[in-house]
Design a protein around this motif. Sequence first.
Motif, PDB file in Angstrom:
ATOM      1  N   UNK A  21       0.835  -1.205   0.000  1.00  0.00           N
ATOM      2  CA  UNK A  21       0.000   0.000   0.000  1.00  0.00           C
ATOM      3  C   UNK A  21       0.873   1.260   0.000  1.00  0.00           C
ATOM      4  N   UNK A  22       2.014   1.214   0.693  1.00  0.00           N
ATOM      5  CA  UNK A  22       2.929   2.350   0.668  1.00  0.00           C
ATOM      6  C   UNK A  22       3.476   2.571  -0.740  1.00  0.00           C
ATOM      7  N   UNK A  23       3.831   1.484  -1.420  1.00  0.00           N
ATOM      8  CA  UNK A  23       4.359   1.601  -2.784  1.00  0.00           C
ATOM      9  C   UNK A  23       3.292   2.149  -3.722  1.00  0.00           C
ATOM     10  N   UNK A  24       2.041   1.689  -3.565  1.00  0.00           N
ATOM     11  CA  UNK A  24       0.947   2.177  -4.407  1.00  0.00           C
ATOM     12  C   UNK A  24       0.719   3.662  -4.168  1.00  0.00           C
ATOM     13  N   UNK A  25       0.735   4.086  -2.896  1.00  0.00           N
ATOM     14  CA  UNK A  25       0.527   5.499  -2.573  1.00  0.00           C
ATOM     15  C   UNK A  25       1.653   6.349  -3.164  1.00  0.00           C
ATOM     16  N   UNK A  26       2.898   5.858  -3.074  1.00  0.00           N
ATOM     17  CA  UNK A  26       4.038   6.599  -3.613  1.00  0.00           C
ATOM     18  C   UNK A  26       3.914   6.777  -5.125  1.00  0.00           C
ATOM     19  N   UNK A  27       3.575   5.692  -5.815  1.00  0.00           N
ATOM     20  CA  UNK A  27       3.446   5.754  -7.276  1.00  0.00           C
ATOM     21  C   UNK A  27       2.308   6.683  -7.676  1.00  0.00           C
ATOM     22  N   UNK A  28       1.176   6.622  -6.934  1.00  0.00           N
ATOM     23  CA  UNK A  28       0.048   7.489  -7.296  1.00  0.00           C
ATOM     24  C   UNK A  28       0.406   8.953  -7.067  1.00  0.00           C
ATOM     25  N   UNK A  29       1.160   9.264  -5.996  1.00  0.00           N
ATOM     26  CA  UNK A  29       1.579  10.648  -5.753  1.00  0.00           C
ATOM     27  C   UNK A  29       2.488  11.128  -6.883  1.00  0.00           C
ATOM     28  N   UNK A  30       3.408  10.274  -7.314  1.00  0.00           N
ATOM     29  CA  UNK A  30       4.318  10.660  -8.401  1.00  0.00           C
ATOM     30  C   UNK A  30       3.537  10.893  -9.686  1.00  0.00           C
ATOM     31  N   UNK A  31       2.588  10.003  -9.986  1.00  0.00           N
ATOM     32  CA  UNK A  31       1.806  10.138 -11.220  1.00  0.00           C
ATOM     33  C   UNK A  31       0.955  11.406 -11.187  1.00  0.00           C
ATOM     34  N   UNK A  32       0.298  11.683 -10.044  1.00  0.00           N
ATOM     35  CA  UNK A  32      -0.521  12.893  -9.933  1.00  0.00           C
ATOM     36  C   UNK A  32       0.330  14.149 -10.069  1.00  0.00           C
ATOM     37  N   UNK A  33       1.533  14.125  -9.457  1.00  0.00           N
ATOM     38  CA  UNK A  33       2.410  15.291  -9.552  1.00  0.00           C
ATOM     39  C   UNK A  33       2.833  15.536 -11.006  1.00  0.00           C
ATOM     40  N   UNK A  34       3.146  14.435 -11.716  1.00  0.00           N
ATOM     41  CA  UNK A  34       3.534  14.596 -13.122  1.00  0.00           C
ATOM     42  C   UNK A  34       2.359  15.089 -13.959  1.00  0.00           C
ATOM     43  N   UNK A  35       1.147  14.639 -13.647  1.00  0.00           N
ATOM     44  CA  UNK A  35      -0.022  15.106 -14.386  1.00  0.00           C
ATOM     45  C   UNK A  35      -0.215  16.607 -14.199  1.00  0.00           C
ATOM     46  N   UNK A  36      -0.148  17.070 -12.939  1.00  0.00           N
ATOM     47  CA  UNK A  36      -0.360  18.488 -12.691  1.00  0.00           C
ATOM     48  C   UNK A  36       0.775  19.329 -13.275  1.00  0.00           C
TER      49      UNK A  36
END
Length: 40
Positions: A21-36
């Motif tokens: 779950x930590x890895x999933x949260x990290x990847x989602x934060x990175x993806x959202x940051x790149x999107x914005x």
Amino acid sequence: MVPMDLMALELFFIGLLGLASLAIAFVSVVVLRNLFRGQR
């Protein structure tokens, strides 16, 4: 003897679940940051 082994196995899988779950949260934060960043 058996309950202790079961407890260790349960703790191991709970730790694995927490790591996943930590890895999933990290990847989602990175993806959202790149999107914005891509929107600007």
